[in-house]
Each structure stands twice: as structure tokens, then as C-alpha cells.
Design a protein around this motif. Structure first.
Motif, short mmCIF file in Angstrom:
data_model
loop_
_atom_site.label_atom_id
_atom_site.label_comp_id
_atom_site.label_asym_id
_atom_site.label_seq_id
_atom_site.Cartn_x
_atom_site.Cartn_y
_atom_site.Cartn_z
N LEU A 267 0.80 -1.23 0.00
CA LEU A 267 0.00 0.00 0.00
C LEU A 267 0.83 1.28 0.00
O LEU A 267 0.47 2.26 -0.65
CB LEU A 267 -0.93 0.02 1.22
CG LEU A 267 -2.17 -0.85 1.17
CD1 LEU A 267 -2.99 -0.67 2.44
CD2 LEU A 267 -3.03 -0.50 -0.05
N TYR A 268 1.93 1.28 0.75
CA TYR A 268 2.71 2.51 0.94
C TYR A 268 4.18 2.25 0.62
O TYR A 268 5.05 2.33 1.49
CB TYR A 268 2.59 3.01 2.38
CG TYR A 268 1.18 3.05 2.91
CD1 TYR A 268 0.21 3.85 2.32
CD2 TYR A 268 0.82 2.26 4.00
CE1 TYR A 268 -1.08 3.89 2.81
CE2 TYR A 268 -0.48 2.29 4.50
CZ TYR A 268 -1.42 3.10 3.90
OH TYR A 268 -2.70 3.12 4.38
N GLY A 269 4.46 1.93 -0.62
CA GLY A 269 5.82 1.57 -1.01
C GLY A 269 6.87 2.59 -0.63
O GLY A 269 7.96 2.25 -0.14
N ARG A 270 6.57 3.87 -0.81
CA ARG A 270 7.57 4.91 -0.54
C ARG A 270 7.90 5.05 0.94
O ARG A 270 8.99 5.48 1.30
CB ARG A 270 7.07 6.25 -1.09
CG ARG A 270 6.97 6.29 -2.62
CD ARG A 270 6.52 7.65 -3.09
NE ARG A 270 6.43 7.72 -4.54
CZ ARG A 270 6.04 8.81 -5.22
NH1 ARG A 270 5.70 9.91 -4.56
NH2 ARG A 270 6.00 8.78 -6.54
N GLU A 271 6.93 4.74 1.78
CA GLU A 271 7.14 4.90 3.22
C GLU A 271 7.45 3.57 3.90
O GLU A 271 7.40 3.47 5.13
CB GLU A 271 5.90 5.53 3.85
CG GLU A 271 5.57 6.91 3.30
CD GLU A 271 4.41 7.56 4.06
OE1 GLU A 271 4.24 7.22 5.25
OE2 GLU A 271 3.70 8.36 3.47
N TRP A 272 7.76 2.55 3.09
CA TRP A 272 7.95 1.23 3.65
C TRP A 272 9.08 1.17 4.67
O TRP A 272 8.93 0.60 5.75
CB TRP A 272 8.20 0.22 2.53
CG TRP A 272 8.27 -1.19 3.01
CD1 TRP A 272 7.24 -1.95 3.46
CD2 TRP A 272 9.44 -2.02 3.11
NE1 TRP A 272 7.67 -3.20 3.83
CE2 TRP A 272 9.01 -3.28 3.62
CE3 TRP A 272 10.79 -1.83 2.80
CZ2 TRP A 272 9.90 -4.32 3.85
CZ3 TRP A 272 11.67 -2.88 3.02
CH2 TRP A 272 11.23 -4.10 3.54
N LYS A 273 10.21 1.77 4.37
CA LYS A 273 11.35 1.72 5.29
C LYS A 273 11.02 2.39 6.62
O LYS A 273 11.44 1.91 7.68
CB LYS A 273 12.57 2.38 4.65
CG LYS A 273 13.18 1.58 3.51
CD LYS A 273 14.46 2.23 3.00
CE LYS A 273 15.10 1.38 1.91
NZ LYS A 273 16.36 1.99 1.41
#
Length: 311
Positions: A267-273
Motif C-alpha cells: 500500500l505505501y511503497g515509498r514509506e515502507w522503510k
């Protein structure tokens, strides 16, 4: 078919996401972490043996047909695992009946397992029925419904037999019916995550986590085999490595953060880390462990959605 077995009550309990006080969540999280550690410290050699994918699928389908909350299915799996280990241990260590001493040991074992095989479907249902009675937001399956449902599956049982089976499971579990289950860990961790990161719309993540957890439960062996190979850097791990890895397969805190990490990546690839970092901060589990778990699971999800073909 479920409509014939179940009539929903006029009112149902609705538990809403993000409404639990943080102090209560903290107590829940500490309690779950303690119980998880205690469970891992006391694992038996049979841990996980009754979480076979086909068996788990059977329980999930049963709870769906009976319109039970998904939590009931996961709880039933835990009750079944604990009961069967205890029940089999008692059966195999009980004194031989008179006249059986002359029989070969193997034939006695076979006789015990044949007897258990006949009772096993009813034992599974008893675990589901008990789990339905323990869930605050699930409908209870009464004996009239139970008899009709089992009859539809080809099992003709009386109400008395149902009661006896339920009592046998209760006694086998020593009336300890509240083992933590994977969905509870996922939901509590999501609540804590929602409190720590209120700006992220986690409601969609909440629903996706249910599907991810179900996928992992139904592909348990393949996923953990891949994770073991990744962890050991070996395609053929030794027996000792497999034995030590059992603690990983039964670690529900790791499973919980792994489920949320997978859903977050989708859902939130950019905020995964950042999400992985927050999960690591909440649980103390390393980012590497969470990432490895998520990567292996995502690999199996992709393979399941787009089967690999050989050229």
C-alpha cells in the motif's frame, strides 16, 4: 448454505479501530510480548504439527460457512494444536489395556490412531465451537446449529456426543482456553502503530493485513522453508538448523510485524522503510529480520499471482 445454519442476532458488538486508549494498548502489548516469550521458551517437539495448510484451510472455510469472525478461526487453530499435542501424548503414554501386552507395539499405535481418526472431525469442530464462545464479537454456535451443520458435512452426531467432545477438549486443555493467536498480535500492533503515526490512513492497511495473514497461514510451510534458506544461506539446512528455526515459525510477534510490513509495502511503497523502522522500534525486532520476512512472503505472493513458467 450458511443461511440455513445461522440467523444473526438483532444487535452485534462493533469494535472500532483507533478507539482503544494508548495506556490499555501498552498493557496489551507488554502482555502479548511476555506470553510470546514464555511460549517460545516452552516449545514442544510437536509445535506447529497441527497447523498444516489443509487443516487450517478446513477451519477457515468452516468459520466462513458459519459466519464467524476470522478471529475465531485463528483461535480454533491454536486450541486444536494445544489439545492434540496433549491428547496424543496422553494416548501414547497411557498403560496398555489388559490383553494388549502381547500385541506388537506398532499395532497398538495403529489402533490408537485409527480410533483418533474417527473422532478427529468432531474434535476440530469442538475447537471451532469453543472459540466461537470465547470471542466477544463472534456469534456462538449452539448445539442445534452444530448438529445441522455437521450433518450437512456427512457427520451424524447427537447433541450428547457434541457435549462429550467439547468436554474432552476442555479437560485436555485443562480449561485454559485463551492462548494468543496471530490475528491478535497483528491487530494490537496496528493499533499501536496507528497511535504512533496518526497521519497514516491505516484503516486500509488493517483490512489488507487480514488477507496477508491468511495467505501466510495457508502457505506456511513454503514461506518458512524459504525464510530458513535465506537465514542460513543454504538450500539444504541441517536438522539442527531446522530444529532451532522452530522458534521463528512460532514467534507471533515476528509474524505480526511481518504481516504489517508486507501490507505496508503493497500500500505505501515509498514509506515502507519508515514503517519497518517504526515496527522495529515498537517490538525490538531488528529491521533486517522484518525485511527478510517481508521479502520472502512477497516473493511467494507474486509467485502465487503470476506463476513462474520454465523456458
Amino acid at each position: 448454505m450458511a443461511k440455513r445454519f445461522f440467523s444473526p442476532p438483532n444487535e452485534s458488538i462493533s469494535l472500532k479501530f483507533r478507539e482503544a486508549p494508548f495506556e490499555l494498548l501498552t498493557d496489551f502489548l507488554v502482555n502479548l510480548n511476555t506470553r510470546n516469550k514464555d511460549k517460545l521458551d516452552g516449545l514442544s517437539k510437536c509445535s506447529g504439527n497441527f497447523k498444516d495448510e489443509r487443516l487450517v484451510e478446513y477451519i477457515f472455510l468452516m468459520t466462513k460457512e458459519l459466519r464467524l469472525d476470522p478471529l475465531t478461526g485463528y483461535h480454533a487453530v491454536e486450541l486444536l494444536q494445544r489439545f492434540m499435542v496433549r491428547h496424543l501424548t496422553d494416548m501414547l503414554t497411557a498403560p496398555s489395556p489388559p490383553g494388549a501386552a502381547a500385541d506388537p507395539p506398532r499395532s497398538l499405535e495403529d489402533a490408537l490412531f485409527d480410533k483418533l481418526k474417527k473422532k478427529f472431525p468432531l474434535i476440530i469442530f469442538s475447537c471451532v465451537q469453543l472459540a466461537s464462545k470465547l470471542s466477544l464479537h463472534s456469534h456462538i454456535i449452539d448445539n442445534n446449529t452444530a448438529v445441522r451443520f455437521l450433518h450437512s458435512l456427512g457427520h451424524s452426531v447427537s447433541k450428547q456426543t457434541l457435549v462429550e467432545s467439547e468436554l474432552m477438549v476442555l479437560k485436555g486443555l485443562e480449561f485454559r482456553l485463551n492462548p494468543p493467536n496471530p490475528l491478535t498480535y497483528v491487530e494490537i500492533l496496528l493499533e499501536v502503530l496507528a497511535h504512533n503515526r496518526p497521519s497514516i490512513p491505516l484503516e486500509h492497511l488493517y483490512h489488507l493485513c487480514h488477507y496477508v495473514l491468511q495467505f501466510i497461514s495457508l502457505h506456511r510451510t513454503a514461506i518458512f522453508d524459504s525464510l530458513l534458506a535465506t537465514t542460513t544461506q543454504s538450500v539444504s539446512p541441517s536438522g539442527e538448523q531446522r530444529e532451532k528455526f522452530v522458534t521463528v515459525t512460532e514467534d507471533y510477534m515476528l509474524l505480526g510485524v511481518g504481516v504489517i510490513a508486507v501490507a505496508s509495502f503493497i500500500l505505501y511503497g515509498r514509506e515502507w522503510k519508515q514503517m519497518v523502522g517504526e515496527l522495529s522500534h515498537i517490538t525490538g525486532i531488528s529491521r533486517r529480520s522484518i525485511s527478510d520476512y517481508a521479502h520472502v512472503t512477497l516473493m511467494h505472493i507474486v509467485r502465487g499471482s503470476f506463476p513462474l513458467t520454465s523456458t
